[in-house]
Design an enzyme around this catalytic site. Structure first.
Site, PDB file in Angstrom:
ATOM      1  N   HIS A 122       9.905  14.374  -7.822  1.00 41.47           N
ATOM      2  CA  HIS A 122       8.523  13.911  -7.973  1.00 41.47           C
ATOM      3  C   HIS A 122       7.606  15.005  -7.430  1.00 41.47           C
ATOM      4  O   HIS A 122       7.988  15.725  -6.503  1.00 41.47           O
ATOM      5  CB  HIS A 122       8.380  12.635  -7.139  1.00 41.47           C
ATOM      6  CG  HIS A 122       7.109  11.878  -7.311  1.00 41.47           C
ATOM      7  ND1 HIS A 122       5.931  12.266  -6.733  1.00 41.47           N
ATOM      8  CD2 HIS A 122       6.838  10.742  -7.990  1.00 41.47           C
ATOM      9  CE1 HIS A 122       4.986  11.386  -7.034  1.00 41.47           C
ATOM     10  NE2 HIS A 122       5.505  10.458  -7.802  1.00 41.47           N
ATOM     11  N   ASP A 199      13.833  12.079  -0.162  1.00 38.38           N
ATOM     12  CA  ASP A 199      12.729  11.290  -0.696  1.00 38.38           C
ATOM     13  C   ASP A 199      13.336   9.958  -1.135  1.00 38.38           C
ATOM     14  O   ASP A 199      13.985   9.881  -2.184  1.00 38.38           O
ATOM     15  CB  ASP A 199      12.095  12.043  -1.869  1.00 38.38           C
ATOM     16  CG  ASP A 199      11.075  11.192  -2.614  1.00 38.38           C
ATOM     17  OD1 ASP A 199      10.973   9.979  -2.324  1.00 38.38           O
ATOM     18  OD2 ASP A 199      10.393  11.745  -3.501  1.00 38.38           O
ATOM     19  N   GLN A 202      12.348   5.665  -4.024  1.00 37.15           N
ATOM     20  CA  GLN A 202      12.941   4.781  -5.037  1.00 37.15           C
ATOM     21  C   GLN A 202      14.288   4.216  -4.610  1.00 37.15           C
ATOM     22  O   GLN A 202      14.963   3.589  -5.422  1.00 37.15           O
ATOM     23  CB  GLN A 202      13.090   5.527  -6.372  1.00 37.15           C
ATOM     24  CG  GLN A 202      11.805   6.020  -6.982  1.00 37.15           C
ATOM     25  CD  GLN A 202      10.887   4.891  -7.471  1.00 37.15           C
ATOM     26  OE1 GLN A 202      11.280   3.726  -7.537  1.00 37.15           O
ATOM     27  NE2 GLN A 202       9.659   5.235  -7.803  1.00 37.15           N
ATOM     28  N   LYS A 225       6.053   0.117  -2.696  1.00 42.15           N
ATOM     29  CA  LYS A 225       7.124  -0.010  -3.690  1.00 42.15           C
ATOM     30  C   LYS A 225       8.167  -1.032  -3.261  1.00 42.15           C
ATOM     31  O   LYS A 225       9.162  -1.230  -3.944  1.00 42.15           O
ATOM     32  CB  LYS A 225       7.783   1.351  -3.925  1.00 42.15           C
ATOM     33  CG  LYS A 225       6.847   2.379  -4.575  1.00 42.15           C
ATOM     34  CD  LYS A 225       7.565   3.660  -4.856  1.00 42.15           C
ATOM     35  CE  LYS A 225       6.639   4.837  -5.102  1.00 42.15           C
ATOM     36  NZ  LYS A 225       5.970   4.800  -6.402  1.00 42.15           N
ATOM     37  N   CYS A 365       4.557  11.884 -12.759  1.00 43.73           N
ATOM     38  CA  CYS A 365       4.487  12.855 -11.653  1.00 43.73           C
ATOM     39  C   CYS A 365       5.741  13.724 -11.582  1.00 43.73           C
ATOM     40  O   CYS A 365       6.194  14.093 -10.482  1.00 43.73           O
ATOM     41  CB  CYS A 365       4.249  12.179 -10.300  1.00 43.73           C
ATOM     42  SG  CYS A 365       2.739  11.232 -10.245  1.00 43.73           S
TER      43      CYS A 365
HETATM   44  N1  PLP Z   1       8.823  10.165  -4.662  1.00 43.90           N
HETATM   45  C1  PLP Z   1       9.250   9.386  -5.652  1.00 43.90           C
HETATM   46  C2  PLP Z   1      10.661   9.528  -6.148  1.00 43.90           C
HETATM   47  C3  PLP Z   1       8.383   8.454  -6.216  1.00 43.90           C
HETATM   48  O1  PLP Z   1       8.793   7.684  -7.222  1.00 43.90           O
HETATM   49  C4  PLP Z   1       7.064   8.342  -5.703  1.00 43.90           C
HETATM   50  C5  PLP Z   1       6.097   7.420  -6.301  1.00 43.90           C
HETATM   51  O2  PLP Z   1       6.068   7.164  -7.477  1.00 43.90           O
HETATM   52  C6  PLP Z   1       6.678   9.172  -4.674  1.00 43.90           C
HETATM   53  C7  PLP Z   1       7.587  10.077  -4.168  1.00 43.90           C
HETATM   54  C8  PLP Z   1       5.306   9.133  -4.091  1.00 43.90           C
HETATM   55  O3  PLP Z   1       5.096   7.913  -3.432  1.00 43.90           O
HETATM   56  P1  PLP Z   1       3.641   7.547  -2.905  1.00 43.90           P
HETATM   57  O4  PLP Z   1       2.719   7.720  -4.063  1.00 43.90           O
HETATM   58  O5  PLP Z   1       3.791   6.122  -2.473  1.00 43.90           O
HETATM   59  O6  PLP Z   1       3.333   8.463  -1.790  1.00 43.90           O
END
Ligand code: PLP
Length: 422
Positions: A122, A199, A202, A225, A365
């Site tokens: 991401h 990270d 998910q 989430k 993203c």
């Molecule tokens: N990393 C992953 C794999 C994600 O799916 C997301 C959000 O879609 C993020 C990071 C970023 O999360 P946040 O927007 O809650 O900071």
């Protein structure tokens, strides 16, 4: 698929409609819906004990402080942290990763040091490292995935060198759904002298995650989430790292003593929580953790695995539809991205919207990942504990409508009528 029948009614939004159709919510990878008891916890906080934390000595301020710190304990327990102080509240995954990039990377990386990232990250686990690499002269190296959307540990072994300082990777891809082998990657990277950031945006919402078993150095995740509110998330880190790191933000409440020209800081995690934190967010996230714990993360994972398997089978029957990522539900989560030959993802999402079906179309993203797949955008349907087989059936019927508009010759005729219970 018993779980959701029990929990679905607890989510008020899932009783709403859009364009005159009952809402079918298939965008939980973007953000999850909230159960009634989480919404109630938010109202209760503002109606009964809204006050700033760690400051006031009156009753409601003490109650708010207690609840805020209790929430930290709940989040720590949820991921099996050794102690609550290993959890730093942030705005979400993005801020947690930026915290590490700036508080660690900016001070520790030297020109020529290497950061390994996968090509499925991401943007929030890519752009901060690009920024820090630009400031320090560190080099980004990329760990690519194969045709099935999987990364291999042999490739990691090939990439690791004596200059590798950080390996940062997603636990579950938000597009391919792939579960990456983070525990083994952490073992190998740490053995090579690198730090590891996972990270877990998910994964923490969808399956049991035990940070001690993962063996990483940093784990980032978001409250919104996992049935909690937006604007709150956490960085988990080994406590010794938090002690060694510089503060990320400066301001009120993160200090011990402030002189005009210098300051000393509080112990972690408070030295990373400058200013008035998201008090309501943290407390209400604690309520979401209670909710998920009561249902059980094993049960949530089992439900999603079963439903993902069902969705993969149904979707693969649609002519010209390609799923990106592993086809075995045991190897992946319920974020399912796909393309339909000759139909633009935004057109698909728009037709589905008219049916009340919420999916996401775009690059989610992950522009480099999409470039790697050779497409500009995909449609993503993503599942959570409240989804049912009926939701999948609705999606399939909606996709049959898409074919009716854009590729009528490909319709098999089963989409609208012949599916399970439809
Ligand atoms: N990393 C992953 C794999 C994600 O799916 C997301 C959000 O879609 C993020 C990071 C970023 O999360 P946040 O927007 O809650 O900071």
């Amino acid at each position: 698929m018993g779980l959701s029948a029990r929990v679905r009614d607890e989510f008020p939004l899932l009783g709403q409609s859009a364009h005159g159709k009952p809402i079918v919510y298939l965008d939980s990878a973007a953000t999850s819906q909230k159960p009634r008891e989480v919404i109630d916890a938010l109202v209760r906080y503002y109606e009964e004990y809204n006050a700033n934390v760690h400051r006031g000595i009156y009753a409601i301020a003490e109650k708010a402080t207690l609840a805020y710190e209790e929430a930290r304990g709940k989040v720590a327990g949820f991921i099996n942290a050794r102690r609550p102080e290993e959890v730093v509240f942030t705005r979400g995954t993005t801020e947690a990763i930026n915290l590490v990039a700036y508080a660690w990377g900016l001070h520790s990386l030297r020109a020529g040091d290497e950061i390994i990232l996968t090509t499925m990250e991401h943007h929030s686990n890519l752009v901060p490292w690009q920024l820090i690499a630009g400031m320090t002269g560190a080099r980004l190296k990329f760990w690519d995935f194969d045709g099935e959307g999987k990364i291999s540990l042999e490739e990691l072994d090939r990439l690791l060198t004596g200059r590798t300082r950080m390996v940062a990777l997603a636990h579950q891809s938000n597009v391919l759904g792939t579960f990456n082998p983070v525990a083994e990657a952490a073992r190998r990277a740490r053995a090579a002298g690198a730090l590891v950031l996972v990270d877990a945006a998910q994964s923490v919402p969808h399956m049991p995650v035990d940070v001690q078993q993962l063996g990483a150095d940093f784990v980032a995740f978001s409250g919104h989430k996992m049935c909690g509110p937006t604007g709150i998330g956490a960085l988990w880190a080994r406590y010794e790292h938090l002690e060694a790191l510089q503060p990320f933000h400066g301001g009120g409440e993160m200090i011990m003593l402030v002189e005009l020209d210098r300051s000393t800081y509080k112990e972690p995690p408070w030295k990373f929580e400058a200013g008035t934190p998201n008090i309501a967010g943290a407390i209400v996230w604690g309520a979401a953790v209670d909710y998920l714990t009561r249902i059980g993360m094993e049960a949530i994972r089992a439900h999603e695995q079963q439903l993902t398997g069902y969705a993969l089978v149904q979707l693969q029957e649609i002519k010209g539809l390609r799923i990106h990522g592993p086809k075995n539900p045991a190897e992946r989560g319920g974020a399912i991205a796909f393309s339909m030959d000759g139909v633009h993802p935004h057109d698909i999402a728009q037709v589905l919207d008219q049916e009340g079906i919420c999916v996401r179309a775009g690059h989610h993203c992950t522009q480099p990942l999409h470039r790697r797949l050779g497409v500009a955008a995909t449609v993503r349907a993503s599942l959570y504990l409240y989804n049912t087989a009926d939701d999948i059936d609705a999606l399939v019927r909606g996709l049959d409508k898409v074919l009716a508009y854009f590729a009528p010759s490909r319709r098999s005729g089963v989409g609208a009528e012949g599916r399970r219970g439809a």
